[in-house]
Scaffold this motif. Structure first.
Motif, PDB file in Angstrom:
ATOM      1  N   ALA A 214      39.839  42.392  35.840  1.00  0.00           N
ATOM      2  CA  ALA A 214      40.729  43.104  34.934  1.00  0.00           C
ATOM      3  C   ALA A 214      40.938  44.527  35.446  1.00  0.00           C
ATOM      4  CB  ALA A 214      40.146  43.138  33.524  1.00  0.00           C
ATOM      5  N   PRO A 215      42.178  44.978  35.464  1.00  0.00           N
ATOM      6  CA  PRO A 215      42.421  46.336  35.955  1.00  0.00           C
ATOM      7  C   PRO A 215      41.917  47.382  34.976  1.00  0.00           C
ATOM      8  CG  PRO A 215      44.455  45.388  35.135  1.00  0.00           C
ATOM      9  CD  PRO A 215      43.408  44.310  35.068  1.00  0.00           C
ATOM     10  N   GLY A 216      41.495  48.494  35.521  1.00  0.00           N
ATOM     11  CA  GLY A 216      41.093  49.636  34.716  1.00  0.00           C
ATOM     12  C   GLY A 216      42.251  50.597  34.550  1.00  0.00           C
ATOM     13  N   ARG A 217      41.955  51.721  33.937  1.00  0.00           N
ATOM     14  CA  ARG A 217      42.966  52.736  33.647  1.00  0.00           C
ATOM     15  C   ARG A 217      43.721  53.167  34.901  1.00  0.00           C
ATOM     16  NH1 ARG A 217      44.161  58.083  33.090  1.00  0.00           N
ATOM     17  NH2 ARG A 217      44.778  58.782  31.028  1.00  0.00           N
ATOM     18  N   TYR A 218      42.999  53.490  35.963  1.00  0.00           N
ATOM     19  CA  TYR A 218      43.635  54.004  37.168  1.00  0.00           C
ATOM     20  C   TYR A 218      44.427  52.924  37.900  1.00  0.00           C
ATOM     21  CZ  TYR A 218      41.000  58.174  36.184  1.00  0.00           C
ATOM     22  OH  TYR A 218      40.505  59.287  35.556  1.00  0.00           O
ATOM     23  N   GLN A 219      43.985  51.688  37.829  1.00  0.00           N
ATOM     24  CA  GLN A 219      44.738  50.603  38.453  1.00  0.00           C
ATOM     25  C   GLN A 219      46.057  50.375  37.712  1.00  0.00           C
ATOM     26  OE1 GLN A 219      41.289  50.087  37.751  1.00  0.00           O
ATOM     27  NE2 GLN A 219      40.787  50.691  39.840  1.00  0.00           N
ATOM     28  N   ILE A 220      46.023  50.502  36.386  1.00  0.00           N
ATOM     29  CA  ILE A 220      47.261  50.344  35.616  1.00  0.00           C
ATOM     30  C   ILE A 220      48.218  51.502  35.906  1.00  0.00           C
ATOM     31  CG2 ILE A 220      48.266  50.218  33.298  1.00  0.00           C
ATOM     32  CD1 ILE A 220      45.591  48.841  32.438  1.00  0.00           C
TER      33      ILE A 220
ATOM     34  N   VAL B 181      55.799  50.334  40.248  1.00  0.00           N
ATOM     35  CA  VAL B 181      57.093  49.903  39.698  1.00  0.00           C
ATOM     36  C   VAL B 181      58.142  50.993  39.941  1.00  0.00           C
ATOM     37  CG1 VAL B 181      58.353  49.255  37.595  1.00  0.00           C
ATOM     38  CG2 VAL B 181      56.034  48.382  37.978  1.00  0.00           C
ATOM     39  N   HIS B 182      57.775  52.241  39.698  1.00  0.00           N
ATOM     40  CA  HIS B 182      58.716  53.345  39.928  1.00  0.00           C
ATOM     41  C   HIS B 182      59.107  53.445  41.400  1.00  0.00           C
ATOM     42  CE1 HIS B 182      58.890  55.086  35.969  1.00  0.00           C
ATOM     43  NE2 HIS B 182      57.580  55.213  35.899  1.00  0.00           N
ATOM     44  N   THR B 183      58.132  53.364  42.288  1.00  0.00           N
ATOM     45  CA  THR B 183      58.430  53.561  43.706  1.00  0.00           C
ATOM     46  C   THR B 183      59.083  52.354  44.345  1.00  0.00           C
ATOM     47  OG1 THR B 183      56.165  52.916  44.305  1.00  0.00           O
ATOM     48  CG2 THR B 183      56.619  55.282  44.056  1.00  0.00           C
ATOM     49  N   ASP B 184      59.030  51.217  43.686  1.00  0.00           N
ATOM     50  CA  ASP B 184      59.683  50.009  44.197  1.00  0.00           C
ATOM     51  C   ASP B 184      61.188  50.030  43.937  1.00  0.00           C
ATOM     52  OD1 ASP B 184      59.416  47.495  45.513  1.00  0.00           O
ATOM     53  OD2 ASP B 184      59.670  46.481  43.582  1.00  0.00           O
TER      54      ASP B 184
ATOM     55  N   GLY C 202      50.031  52.239  48.942  1.00  0.00           N
ATOM     56  CA  GLY C 202      49.743  52.159  47.508  1.00  0.00           C
ATOM     57  C   GLY C 202      50.072  50.804  46.932  1.00  0.00           C
ATOM     58  N   HIS C 203      51.221  50.248  47.318  1.00  0.00           N
ATOM     59  CA  HIS C 203      51.599  48.920  46.833  1.00  0.00           C
ATOM     60  C   HIS C 203      50.588  47.872  47.285  1.00  0.00           C
ATOM     61  CE1 HIS C 203      56.153  49.667  45.945  1.00  0.00           C
ATOM     62  NE2 HIS C 203      55.390  50.621  45.468  1.00  0.00           N
ATOM     63  N   ALA C 204      50.134  47.980  48.526  1.00  0.00           N
ATOM     64  CA  ALA C 204      49.143  47.021  49.044  1.00  0.00           C
ATOM     65  C   ALA C 204      47.837  47.114  48.256  1.00  0.00           C
ATOM     66  CB  ALA C 204      48.895  47.265  50.534  1.00  0.00           C
ATOM     67  N   LEU C 205      47.428  48.325  47.930  1.00  0.00           N
ATOM     68  CA  LEU C 205      46.206  48.499  47.146  1.00  0.00           C
ATOM     69  C   LEU C 205      46.346  47.905  45.745  1.00  0.00           C
ATOM     70  CD1 LEU C 205      45.292  52.145  48.226  1.00  0.00           C
ATOM     71  CD2 LEU C 205      44.022  50.046  48.783  1.00  0.00           C
ATOM     72  N   VAL C 206      47.511  48.101  45.126  1.00  0.00           N
ATOM     73  CA  VAL C 206      47.748  47.533  43.788  1.00  0.00           C
ATOM     74  C   VAL C 206      47.727  46.010  43.870  1.00  0.00           C
ATOM     75  CG1 VAL C 206      49.470  47.245  41.950  1.00  0.00           C
ATOM     76  CG2 VAL C 206      48.983  49.525  42.861  1.00  0.00           C
ATOM     77  N   ARG C 207      48.418  45.438  44.873  1.00  0.00           N
ATOM     78  CA  ARG C 207      48.424  43.972  45.019  1.00  0.00           C
ATOM     79  C   ARG C 207      47.025  43.426  45.258  1.00  0.00           C
ATOM     80  NH1 ARG C 207      53.098  45.201  47.772  1.00  0.00           N
ATOM     81  NH2 ARG C 207      52.041  45.046  49.786  1.00  0.00           N
ATOM     82  N   ALA C 208      46.246  44.119  46.082  1.00  0.00           N
ATOM     83  CA  ALA C 208      44.871  43.666  46.363  1.00  0.00           C
ATOM     84  C   ALA C 208      44.033  43.687  45.092  1.00  0.00           C
ATOM     85  CB  ALA C 208      44.235  44.540  47.446  1.00  0.00           C
ATOM     86  N   ARG C 209      44.194  44.705  44.303  1.00  0.00           N
ATOM     87  CA  ARG C 209      43.433  44.794  43.054  1.00  0.00           C
ATOM     88  C   ARG C 209      43.830  43.660  42.107  1.00  0.00           C
ATOM     89  NH1 ARG C 209      38.802  46.426  40.494  1.00  0.00           N
ATOM     90  NH2 ARG C 209      39.279  46.475  38.298  1.00  0.00           N
ATOM     91  N   LEU C 210      45.134  43.417  41.999  1.00  0.00           N
ATOM     92  CA  LEU C 210      45.597  42.337  41.127  1.00  0.00           C
ATOM     93  C   LEU C 210      45.106  40.980  41.619  1.00  0.00           C
ATOM     94  CD1 LEU C 210      49.245  43.539  40.408  1.00  0.00           C
ATOM     95  CD2 LEU C 210      47.281  43.621  38.860  1.00  0.00           C
ATOM     96  N   ALA C 211      45.059  40.789  42.923  1.00  0.00           N
ATOM     97  CA  ALA C 211      44.608  39.520  43.497  1.00  0.00           C
ATOM     98  C   ALA C 211      43.102  39.319  43.350  1.00  0.00           C
ATOM     99  CB  ALA C 211      44.995  39.452  44.976  1.00  0.00           C
ATOM    100  N   SER C 212      42.363  40.374  43.069  1.00  0.00           N
ATOM    101  CA  SER C 212      40.904  40.259  42.960  1.00  0.00           C
ATOM    102  C   SER C 212      40.475  39.443  41.740  1.00  0.00           C
ATOM    103  CB  SER C 212      40.267  41.649  42.881  1.00  0.00           C
ATOM    104  OG  SER C 212      40.452  42.213  41.583  1.00  0.00           O
TER     105      SER C 212
END
Length: 172
Positions: free
Chosen positions: A52-58, A65-68, A39-49
């Motif tokens: 702009a993030p959508g609702r589900y990406q946010i 943040v919680h799981t970190d 999940g963290h890798a997917l979030v980082r990949a989306r941010l690196a793209s």
């Protein structure tokens, strides 16, 4: 039939095998670290793209943040609030504002959060009353907290949440 315990998030708590557990009560050591890393890798990949993030990406970023964090107290609550602010620009719903208020309580205290959520048009939503009950409890306003728990219990949709809310109310 799966071998994992049944899990479902209800807004106020996670229900695991029929029992309700808040974020603070969950055993983070039992969380699936491989799935979290994915999940963290997917979030980082989306941010690196650069998109702009959508609702589900946010929402995924909030979960990251919680799981970190090793524990609830270690959570970067300012980041969670900032992410809810970003989400509220895309989805200005009262539910998003309520969830932001829950994070705000951890950052700035229950009095600030209560002022932020009071007046939200969520009179028929059990999680609103459960949140108010918890904030009022933290402020030492037991009578008001008990009334808010009673309202949340009356609106709760399942036995696990009803049992959890009843236990919390009875601890006052």
């Amino acid at each position: 039939m799966g071998t994992r315990p049944q899990r479902r998030c209800t807004g106020t708590a996670l229900i695991i095998a029929g029992n309700s557990a808040t974020l603070a009560e969950q055993n983070r050591g039992a969380w699936d670290r491989e799935l979290i890393a994915e999940g963290h890798a997917l979030v980082r990949a989306r941010l690196a793209s650069g998109e702009a993030p959508g609702r589900y990406q946010i929402l995924a970023a909030i979960n990251a943040v919680h799981t970190d964090a090793p524990g609830v107290r270690d959570t970067d609550w300012s980041q969670v609030v900032a992410l809810y602010d970003q989400l509220a620009r895309l989805d200005p719903s009262p539910i998003v504002r309520l969830n932001r208020g829950i994070a705000l309580a951890e950052l700035d205290g229950p009095d600030v959060a209560l002022a932020d959520i009071d007046g939200l048009p969520l009179a028929g939503y059990h999680a609103f009353h459960a949140t108010r009950a918890d904030l009022l409890r933290r402020l030492g306003r037991s009578e008001e907290s008990r009334a808010a728990y009673d309202r949340a219990i009356a609106l709760a949709g399942n036995t696990a949440e009803t049992a959890y809310l009843t236990r919390r109310r009875d601890q006052l």
